[in-house]
Design an enzyme around this catalytic site. Structure first.
Site, PDB file in Angstrom:
ATOM      1  NE  ARG A 190      40.005 -51.643  -3.355  1.00 21.66           N
ATOM      2  CZ  ARG A 190      40.829 -51.718  -2.302  1.00 21.66           C
ATOM      3  NH1 ARG A 190      40.382 -52.155  -1.136  1.00 21.66           N
ATOM      4  NH2 ARG A 190      42.088 -51.337  -2.400  1.00 21.66           N
TER       5      ARG A 190
ATOM      6  CD  GLU B 264      35.191 -47.404  -0.893  1.00 14.41           C
ATOM      7  OE1 GLU B 264      36.331 -46.935  -1.001  1.00 14.41           O
ATOM      8  OE2 GLU B 264      34.951 -48.483  -0.348  1.00 14.41           O
TER       9      GLU B 264
ATOM     10  CG  HIS C 174      38.123 -48.370   1.911  1.00 14.52           C
ATOM     11  ND1 HIS C 174      38.079 -48.421   0.541  1.00 14.52           N
ATOM     12  CD2 HIS C 174      39.126 -49.205   2.269  1.00 14.52           C
ATOM     13  CE1 HIS C 174      39.012 -49.240   0.085  1.00 14.52           C
ATOM     14  NE2 HIS C 174      39.660 -49.728   1.124  1.00 14.52           N
TER      15      HIS C 174
END
Ligand SMILES: O=CC(=O)O
Length: 345
Positions: A270, A299, A317
């Site tokens: 992450r 994000e 991602h």
């Protein structure tokens, strides 16, 4: 939200559009006869899910709305207390406010392995189940981690840009890449993904060491309880752990300085695992050698300063978004919701 979709790109799959038969079936019923399913942020996976499940649910696509949730539900003429289930993925947060707005919410199904986008404390307060239907994604994520590492170390994307810019004659003035063989790789988080990364990198002749919550029995790789020390002994750090309060910014400036000017970071965990501001600084000042990043701290925002850096490879991602995994994940999500609704009715 449209901008978000544009930024991340919308995946089109064959069969992602509802078939006529399904649409006809749906049109025969009044929308209110369908179980409402609140859909948070899976623009990538959702078209497949919708195509396969349009006969079961009334989809409330909160991800395609610009307005706050309560307003969205009012506009859709939906009573918040009629909603028992949310389908989501990490693109959109399921906040405490959203959870509190839905008094009958009983289950949140996320198509991701990570659950850091869901307020788990609020879920436990209201006894809401959280189900991950990520499927068997470790290999897919590990493939991407190795791909990012090879790319940044061998300068594949940089070379590609160079060739395209230079034109048809062979460009020779690109700086050298490095050998992957012999690199010392520090894996942060030796779970399923970390283990799959290690298996792959062993074949490239890398040596492995790791940091995890605790030392693992039956693993011969050296264990480091301290990430600064791990970085000091590594040429590459691969981040594969989940994001929580203990792991937020587990890679800070001190870790990056310990990794050093020839060191590389790959992040498929992450964005919040790295202090992104410090990462930018370290990359721009040449304090680390390069980075392969599939995830970002805020994000869908990707820091634009990264775009001009040739020693950085970027991916939106995307690591667990293989077509195979999409279908597996959709199927698992559908089954989970089906079991939930059939046992709660
Ligand atoms: O990021 C993807 C996942 O958590 O599965």
């Amino acid at each position: 939200m449209e901008n978000i979709l544009k930024k991340w790109g919308i995946y089109q799959f064959p069969g992602a559009q509802p078939s006529m038969a399904m649409e006809d079936k749906h049109n025969l019923k009044d929308d209110r006869e369908f179980q409402p399913l609140l859909v948070f942020g899976p623009p990538t996976i959702f078209p497949i899910f919708e195509a396969q499940n349009s006969h079961n649910y009334r989809f409330l696509k909160a991800y395609s709305s610009q307005v706050p949730l309560h307003q969205f539900l009012t506009e859709q003429k939906v009573d918040p207390s009629s909603i028992q289930a949310i389908l989501c993925n990490p693109v959109q947060k399921v906040s405490a406010d959203a959870i509190r707005l839905l008094p009958s919410l009983r289950i949140i199904v996320t198509t991701s392995a990570g659950t850091d986008h869901i307020d788990l404390v609020e879920c436990s307060r209201h006894s809401i189940q959280v189900a991950s239907t990520a499927g068997d994604h470790a290999g897919d994520v590990a493939d991407m981690a190795v791909g990012l590492l090879l790319d940044v170390v061998c300068k594949i994307s940089a070379a590609d840009r160079h060739v395209r810019k230079r034109g048809p004659s062979m460009p020779l003035n690109l700086s050298f890449g490095f050998k992957l063989k012999g690199k010392r790789v520090g894996i942060v988080g030796l779970g399923k993904i970390g283990t799959a990364v290690a298996e792959r990198l062993e074949a490239f002749g890398c040596s492995m060491m790791y940091n995890s919550r605790k030392e693992k029995a039956f693993i011969s790789y050296p264990f480091y309880s301290n990430v600064v020390e791990l970085a000091g002994d590594s040429d590459v750090l691969v981040l594969c752990c989940s994001l929580n309060e203990e792991t937020r910014h587990i890679v800070n400036r001190e870790v990056m300085l310990a990794l050093g000017k020839d060191g590389f970071i790959v992040n498929v965990g992450r964005g919040g695992l790295i202090d992104e501001k410090e990462l930018m600084q370290c990359l721009m000042e040449g304090e680390i050698g390069g980075a392969g990043l599939d995830v970002f701290e805020n994000e869908p925002i990707v820091p634009t300063d990264l775009f001009s850096l040739d020693n950085v490879v970027l991916s939106p991602h995307n690591s667990s978004f293989t077509s195979d995994l999409f279908h597996e994940s959709c199927k698992l999500a559908a089954e989970t919701l089906q079991v939930f609704f059939s046992s709660s009715s």
